[in-house]
Motif scaffolding. Structure first.
Motif, mmCIF file in Angstrom:
data_model
loop_
_atom_site.group_PDB
_atom_site.id
_atom_site.type_symbol
_atom_site.label_atom_id
_atom_site.label_comp_id
_atom_site.label_asym_id
_atom_site.label_seq_id
_atom_site.Cartn_x
_atom_site.Cartn_y
_atom_site.Cartn_z
ATOM 1 N N UNK A 70 0.805 -1.220 0.000
ATOM 2 C CA UNK A 70 0.000 0.000 0.000
ATOM 3 C C UNK A 70 0.842 1.275 0.000
ATOM 4 N N UNK A 71 2.164 1.140 -0.060
ATOM 5 C CA UNK A 71 3.045 2.303 0.063
ATOM 6 C C UNK A 71 2.817 3.317 -1.054
ATOM 7 N N UNK A 72 2.823 2.855 -2.313
ATOM 8 C CA UNK A 72 2.697 3.795 -3.422
ATOM 9 C C UNK A 72 1.317 4.448 -3.463
ATOM 10 N N UNK A 73 0.291 3.724 -2.983
ATOM 11 C CA UNK A 73 -1.056 4.292 -2.986
ATOM 12 C C UNK A 73 -1.151 5.426 -1.967
ATOM 13 N N UNK A 74 -0.585 5.198 -0.777
ATOM 14 C CA UNK A 74 -0.589 6.239 0.251
ATOM 15 C C UNK A 74 0.184 7.475 -0.192
ATOM 16 N N UNK A 75 1.284 7.267 -0.919
ATOM 17 C CA UNK A 75 2.071 8.399 -1.412
ATOM 18 C C UNK A 75 1.254 9.246 -2.389
ATOM 19 N N UNK A 107 -1.374 11.245 -0.586
ATOM 20 C CA UNK A 107 -0.766 12.402 0.084
ATOM 21 C C UNK A 107 -0.570 13.551 -0.903
ATOM 22 N N UNK A 108 -0.158 13.230 -2.124
ATOM 23 C CA UNK A 108 -0.005 14.266 -3.145
ATOM 24 C C UNK A 108 -1.344 14.948 -3.427
ATOM 25 N N UNK A 109 -2.416 14.153 -3.465
ATOM 26 C CA UNK A 109 -3.743 14.728 -3.672
ATOM 27 C C UNK A 109 -4.116 15.696 -2.563
ATOM 28 N N UNK A 110 -3.830 15.333 -1.313
ATOM 29 C CA UNK A 110 -4.106 16.226 -0.180
ATOM 30 C C UNK A 110 -3.312 17.520 -0.291
ATOM 31 N N UNK A 111 -2.051 17.397 -0.720
ATOM 32 C CA UNK A 111 -1.195 18.578 -0.849
ATOM 33 C C UNK A 111 -1.757 19.540 -1.891
ATOM 34 N N UNK A 112 -2.151 19.014 -3.049
ATOM 35 C CA UNK A 112 -2.719 19.876 -4.087
ATOM 36 C C UNK A 112 -4.037 20.492 -3.632
ATOM 37 N N UNK A 153 -9.090 -2.777 8.870
ATOM 38 C CA UNK A 153 -8.260 -1.922 9.731
ATOM 39 C C UNK A 153 -6.760 -2.083 9.463
ATOM 40 N N UNK A 154 -6.328 -3.296 9.117
ATOM 41 C CA UNK A 154 -4.918 -3.526 8.791
ATOM 42 C C UNK A 154 -4.560 -2.794 7.499
ATOM 43 N N UNK A 155 -5.405 -2.933 6.496
ATOM 44 C CA UNK A 155 -5.181 -2.238 5.232
ATOM 45 C C UNK A 155 -5.174 -0.725 5.441
ATOM 46 N N UNK A 156 -6.121 -0.248 6.227
ATOM 47 C CA UNK A 156 -6.267 1.181 6.480
ATOM 48 C C UNK A 156 -5.012 1.749 7.142
ATOM 49 N N UNK A 157 -4.519 1.084 8.176
ATOM 50 C CA UNK A 157 -3.346 1.586 8.889
ATOM 51 C C UNK A 157 -2.102 1.555 8.012
ATOM 52 N N UNK A 158 -1.937 0.494 7.217
ATOM 53 C CA UNK A 158 -0.771 0.394 6.336
ATOM 54 C C UNK A 158 -0.800 1.473 5.261
ATOM 55 N N UNK A 159 -1.983 1.776 4.752
ATOM 56 C CA UNK A 159 -2.127 2.847 3.769
ATOM 57 C C UNK A 159 -1.762 4.192 4.386
ATOM 58 N N UNK A 160 -2.209 4.416 5.614
ATOM 59 C CA UNK A 160 -1.978 5.696 6.271
ATOM 60 C C UNK A 160 -0.518 5.892 6.682
ATOM 61 N N UNK A 161 0.219 4.802 6.891
ATOM 62 C CA UNK A 161 1.634 4.931 7.256
ATOM 63 C C UNK A 161 2.416 5.613 6.129
ATOM 64 N N UNK A 162 2.265 5.113 4.903
ATOM 65 C CA UNK A 162 2.973 5.729 3.775
ATOM 66 C C UNK A 162 2.438 7.129 3.484
ATOM 67 N N UNK A 163 1.158 7.321 3.731
ATOM 68 C CA UNK A 163 0.530 8.633 3.557
ATOM 69 C C UNK A 163 1.204 9.641 4.497
ATOM 70 N N UNK A 199 4.162 9.330 6.040
ATOM 71 C CA UNK A 199 5.594 9.466 5.746
ATOM 72 C C UNK A 199 5.808 10.426 4.570
ATOM 73 N N UNK A 200 4.948 10.332 3.552
ATOM 74 C CA UNK A 200 5.051 11.241 2.409
ATOM 75 C C UNK A 200 4.803 12.687 2.833
ATOM 76 N N UNK A 201 3.800 12.886 3.689
ATOM 77 C CA UNK A 201 3.510 14.231 4.195
ATOM 78 C C UNK A 201 4.684 14.763 5.018
ATOM 79 N N UNK A 202 5.324 13.871 5.793
ATOM 80 C CA UNK A 202 6.488 14.276 6.587
ATOM 81 C C UNK A 202 7.641 14.687 5.672
ATOM 82 N N UNK A 203 7.873 13.901 4.615
ATOM 83 C CA UNK A 203 8.929 14.238 3.670
ATOM 84 C C UNK A 203 8.676 15.579 3.000
ATOM 85 N N UNK A 204 7.434 15.821 2.608
ATOM 86 C CA UNK A 204 7.071 17.098 1.994
ATOM 87 C C UNK A 204 7.288 18.240 2.978
#
Length: 334
Positions: free
Chosen positions: A79-84, A87-92, A193-203, A205-210
């Motif tokens: 789910x890493x690339x999906x969360x990333x 996150x880009x969508x939220x930023x825009x 819930x497992x899928x949700x949390x894993x998706x949000x982790x990469x989400x 991390x991407x926001x933190x990097x930005x």
């Protein structure tokens, strides 16, 4: 299965929150033209809270076993690339509201129906009927009218080529990532819930990097900016509730009602801007918004209707009358 009252309450709650979400983004800026808080910090904090919510749901639903799955590297990677991309969508989205007002952004966001139809046609070969294309063209005309009329009227509406471009990029990202997320969720067999949390982790991390790059390295080093109580309301009543409500609505209803909820939110956002954010009511602009809403609902319902068989077709189908068919065949043999 939820009862009718629960479904109705869920629809009303989600529609109200969806209408408030973009208004919260504009309201959180206060009287300044741009937000005093950093966009990245709002997204980051919201996603971190969602990660903890996902962990709590996983533990309450599946105990220690599901909780451990939240840290499984194979699931996190899936789910890493999906969360990333999310996150880009939220930023825009957050950046666009610094250039255009919330009601304009909400109307422009309805272009996702057109973009989704084009993506489905190009990527999956899924065709639209002639009627559906005309409804989509009506939606486009309504959005264009809204923007042009609002610009000519002036008043409290805010327009910018940069803001409109950011809004459309966000819509394209949302349409694309929704397809990716749907495929990933269907292929993965782990609890939600497992899928949700894993998706949000990469989400997160991407926001933190930005945040580190934009506001740290390229900015003044102030990663969070100036947070007020309005910023906290935006995080919890905006982003976090939006995520939870969306998932619940899809659970008790379906995507058709989700899209109708978003369409109705266009008008609610406009009234919210007039009543709470000092906007000026304009009947012409309001009529353009109504055109977009009705076109969106018509398109959504046309897709639902296409899944059902024609009643006339059933009446003309001999297989619908097995007793009559067998009686006629016996008569013919005689």
């Amino acid at each position: 299965m939820a009862d009718a009252k629960t479904k109705a309450l869920a629809f009303i709650a989600v529609t109200g929150q969806r209408a408030c979400h973009n208004s919260f983004i504009e309201w959180a800026k206060g009287d300044s033209g741009t937000a005093a808080y950093t966009v990245s910090s709002v997204i980051f904090v919201a996603q971190v809270v969602c990660v903890f919510i996902g962990w709590a749901l996983a533990y309450s639903g599946g105990g220690q076993n599901d909780f451990k799955k939240c840290f499984d590297t194979s699931i996190l990677t899936k789910f890493a690339h999906i969360g990333m991309i999310y996150a880009l969508g939220d930023i825009f989205e957050m950046e666009s509201v610094n250039y255009i007002d919330s009601s304009t952004y909400t109307v422009l966001s309805q272009s996702k129906l057109i973009i989704t139809a084009l993506l489905m046609w190009i990527l999956d070969g899924t065709a639209q009927s002639v009627m559906q294309w005309f409804i989509l063209f009506t939606t486009s005309a309504g959005m264009l009218e809204y923007v042009l009329v609002g610009k000519s009227k002036g008043g409290s509406m805010t327009f910018s080529a940069v803001g409109i471009s950011l809004a459309f990029v966000k819509v394209v990202i949302s349409c694309y990532v929704a397809v990716l997320n749907q495929k990933a969720l269907k292929k993965d067999t782990n609890p939600f819930p497992v899928q949700f949390s894993c998706l949000k982790v990469s989400w997160a991390i991407t926001a933190l990097g930005y945040m580190l790059v934009k506001d740290g390295i390229m900015g003044n080093g102030d990663l969070f900016g100036e947070w007020t109580y309005r910023t906290v309301v935006l995080v919890f009543a905006g982003f976090i509730l939006k995520t939870l409500f969306n998932q619940y609505l899809l659970k008790v209803l379906d995507a058709i009602w989700k899209n109708i909820s978003e369409a109705i939110g266009v008008i609610l956002v406009y009234f919210g801007r007039v009543v709470f954010l000092g906007g000026t009511f304009d009947a012409t602009v309001f009529n353009a918004g109504i055109t977009v809403v009705l076109a969106c609902i018509a398109y959504v319902l046309s897709k639902e209707g296409a899944k059902k068989k024609s009643d006339i077709g059933d009446e003309l189908n001999p297989a619908t009358y097995p007793d009559l068919t067998s009686a006629l065949l016996r008569h013919r043999r005689k």
